[in-house]
Design a protein around this motif. Structure first.
Motif, mmCIF file in Angstrom:
data_model
loop_
_atom_site.group_PDB
_atom_site.id
_atom_site.type_symbol
_atom_site.label_atom_id
_atom_site.label_comp_id
_atom_site.label_asym_id
_atom_site.label_seq_id
_atom_site.Cartn_x
_atom_site.Cartn_y
_atom_site.Cartn_z
ATOM 1 N N SER A 175 -18.206 82.759 63.125
ATOM 2 C CA SER A 175 -19.079 84.076 62.933
ATOM 3 C C SER A 175 -20.485 83.715 63.554
ATOM 4 C CB SER A 175 -19.344 84.630 61.541
ATOM 5 O OG SER A 175 -18.162 84.898 60.903
ATOM 6 N N MET A 176 -21.105 82.704 63.265
ATOM 7 C CA MET A 176 -22.342 82.297 64.066
ATOM 8 C C MET A 176 -22.033 82.141 65.616
ATOM 9 S SD MET A 176 -25.551 82.025 63.028
ATOM 10 C CE MET A 176 -25.492 81.897 61.086
ATOM 11 N N MET A 177 -21.108 81.487 65.870
ATOM 12 C CA MET A 177 -20.769 81.128 67.331
ATOM 13 C C MET A 177 -20.765 82.634 67.848
ATOM 14 S SD MET A 177 -18.086 78.037 66.928
ATOM 15 C CE MET A 177 -17.913 77.746 68.653
ATOM 16 N N LEU A 178 -19.962 83.451 67.415
ATOM 17 C CA LEU A 178 -19.911 84.778 67.994
ATOM 18 C C LEU A 178 -21.194 85.467 67.997
ATOM 19 C CD1 LEU A 178 -18.088 87.020 68.963
ATOM 20 C CD2 LEU A 178 -17.623 87.769 66.776
ATOM 21 N N ALA A 179 -21.892 85.330 66.959
ATOM 22 C CA ALA A 179 -23.445 85.963 66.979
ATOM 23 C C ALA A 179 -24.245 85.413 68.055
ATOM 24 C CB ALA A 179 -24.022 85.988 65.478
ATOM 25 N N LYS A 180 -24.043 84.190 68.401
ATOM 26 C CA LYS A 180 -24.734 83.787 69.610
ATOM 27 C C LYS A 180 -24.367 84.248 70.963
ATOM 28 C CE LYS A 180 -26.189 79.013 71.574
ATOM 29 N NZ LYS A 180 -25.879 77.664 71.413
ATOM 30 N N CYS A 181 -22.947 84.371 71.074
ATOM 31 C CA CYS A 181 -22.382 84.958 72.184
ATOM 32 C C CYS A 181 -22.915 86.181 72.306
ATOM 33 C CB CYS A 181 -20.786 84.917 72.325
ATOM 34 S SG CYS A 181 -19.994 85.703 73.437
ATOM 35 N N LEU A 182 -22.747 87.246 71.447
ATOM 36 C CA LEU A 182 -23.173 88.557 71.477
ATOM 37 C C LEU A 182 -24.658 88.711 71.915
ATOM 38 C CD1 LEU A 182 -21.143 90.224 68.670
ATOM 39 C CD2 LEU A 182 -20.746 90.128 71.205
ATOM 40 N N ALA A 183 -25.540 87.643 71.574
ATOM 41 C CA ALA A 183 -27.003 87.796 71.741
ATOM 42 C C ALA A 183 -27.309 87.748 73.120
ATOM 43 C CB ALA A 183 -27.761 86.822 70.954
ATOM 44 N N GLN A 184 -26.362 87.553 74.074
ATOM 45 C CA GLN A 184 -26.547 87.568 75.327
ATOM 46 C C GLN A 184 -26.493 88.994 75.881
ATOM 47 O OE1 GLN A 184 -23.866 84.791 77.791
ATOM 48 N NE2 GLN A 184 -22.786 84.347 75.900
ATOM 49 N N TYR A 185 -26.100 89.906 75.125
ATOM 50 C CA TYR A 185 -26.025 91.243 75.497
ATOM 51 C C TYR A 185 -26.743 92.305 74.827
ATOM 52 C CZ TYR A 185 -21.782 89.038 77.263
ATOM 53 O OH TYR A 185 -20.607 88.101 77.930
ATOM 54 N N GLY A 186 -27.539 91.660 73.708
ATOM 55 C CA GLY A 186 -28.545 92.650 72.996
ATOM 56 C C GLY A 186 -28.873 91.903 71.604
ATOM 57 N N ARG A 228 -30.035 80.118 52.689
ATOM 58 C CA ARG A 228 -29.922 78.932 51.975
ATOM 59 C C ARG A 228 -29.995 77.874 52.764
ATOM 60 N NH1 ARG A 228 -29.428 79.686 46.597
ATOM 61 N NH2 ARG A 228 -28.436 77.769 46.422
ATOM 62 N N LYS A 229 -29.739 76.512 52.511
ATOM 63 C CA LYS A 229 -29.546 75.547 53.157
ATOM 64 C C LYS A 229 -28.356 75.611 54.056
ATOM 65 C CE LYS A 229 -29.857 70.338 53.097
ATOM 66 N NZ LYS A 229 -30.315 69.176 52.462
ATOM 67 N N SER A 230 -27.212 75.989 53.591
ATOM 68 C CA SER A 230 -25.981 75.845 54.132
ATOM 69 C C SER A 230 -26.141 76.861 55.468
ATOM 70 C CB SER A 230 -24.871 76.506 53.207
ATOM 71 O OG SER A 230 -25.289 77.669 52.593
ATOM 72 N N LEU A 231 -26.727 78.168 55.292
ATOM 73 C CA LEU A 231 -27.048 78.868 56.284
ATOM 74 C C LEU A 231 -27.847 78.144 57.373
ATOM 75 C CD1 LEU A 231 -26.761 81.731 57.651
ATOM 76 C CD2 LEU A 231 -28.853 82.278 56.428
ATOM 77 N N GLN A 232 -28.913 77.535 56.974
ATOM 78 C CA GLN A 232 -29.898 76.813 58.054
ATOM 79 C C GLN A 232 -28.850 75.790 58.818
ATOM 80 O OE1 GLN A 232 -32.353 73.407 56.499
ATOM 81 N NE2 GLN A 232 -33.900 74.530 57.150
ATOM 82 N N LYS A 233 -28.146 75.039 58.109
ATOM 83 C CA LYS A 233 -27.263 74.046 58.580
ATOM 84 C C LYS A 233 -26.306 74.719 59.730
ATOM 85 C CE LYS A 233 -24.040 70.239 57.654
ATOM 86 N NZ LYS A 233 -22.923 70.849 58.155
ATOM 87 N N ASN A 234 -25.698 75.738 59.479
ATOM 88 C CA ASN A 234 -24.893 76.479 60.423
ATOM 89 C C ASN A 234 -25.560 76.849 61.591
ATOM 90 O OD1 ASN A 234 -22.687 77.767 61.349
ATOM 91 N ND2 ASN A 234 -22.694 79.138 60.019
ATOM 92 N N MET A 235 -26.746 77.501 61.267
ATOM 93 C CA MET A 235 -27.727 77.861 62.422
ATOM 94 C C MET A 235 -28.387 76.462 63.388
ATOM 95 S SD MET A 235 -30.014 80.816 60.628
ATOM 96 C CE MET A 235 -30.940 81.127 62.262
#
Length: 207
Positions: free
Chosen positions: A53-64, A76-83
């Protein structure tokens, strides 16, 4: 917003859609989808769903602009780590985390000028949406692409609403064993490998 329910053949034929011109693995997986509508991602815990989901979010950020509403996990820390692992700082001007923002607050955000174009909701089970409220949300914001992330029960999305959205969604993506398996009405369909080494071990073990 008033929606015109009756359209002629010519109106449908001549209607223009904003498409996402994806490339590489993303194109092979998702085709050329519209930049609006509904997508659903689901999978069991520990299979790579959050990473995908995070990888897809990064891909879509190229478009808007992308807003990732972390309803379940929060900041939380787990979200930070993923980012960090997905290097989200590379798209930080187009990417925002919403820290457990209720759906009513999200609606207000989407009503503003320069609102996000792509909205991840993680997870669907934490929204408390009814079927009627879900339909109202997508009809209120027809130019937004909503990506719902759902828990799974076996190989299926968990719960009645998730099951309904699965059939309603333009793109459905099941995550298992560090691979994403998309089903799209608009091309694509190739599995997307999230973690090559872990995927290789997982699929070798179950053969």
């Amino acid at each position: 917003m008033q929606i015109n329910r009756a359209l002629s053949v010519d109106q449908i034929y001549n209607k223009k859609f904003i498409e996402l011109k994806l490339d590489g693995e993303w194109s092979a997986a998702l085709g050329e989808p519209e930049a609006s509508g509904i997508w659903l991602i689901w999978g069991n815990s520990g299979n790579g769903k959050s990473r995908f989901s995070m990888m897809l979010a990064k891909c879509l950020a190229q478009y808007g602009k992308v807003a990732y509403n972390s309803l379940e996990e929060g900041a939380r820390k787990s979200l930070q780590k993923n980012m960090i692992e997905c290097r989200m700082h590379e798209v930080k001007k187009k990417f925002t985390i919403l820290n457990r923002e209720p759906i009513e607050e999200l609606r207000k955000r989407l009503s503003k000028k320069a609102a996000p174009r792509f909205v991840f909701i993680d997870s669907l089970q934490y929204t408390d949406l009814t079927k009627k409220q879900y339909i109202a949300l997508k009809e209120e914001f027809p130019n937004v692409l909503f990506i719902f992330i759902s828990h799974a029960e076996g190989k299926e999305p968990k719960g009645a609403l998730a099951g309904f959205i699965r059939y309603d969604a333009d793109i459905k993506i099941r995550v298992e064993g560090y691979k994403a398996f998309p089903l799209s009405r608009l091309g694509g369909g190739e599995p997307y490998t999230i973690w090559p080494d872990e995927a290789k071990k997982y699929w070798a073990d179950i053969k």
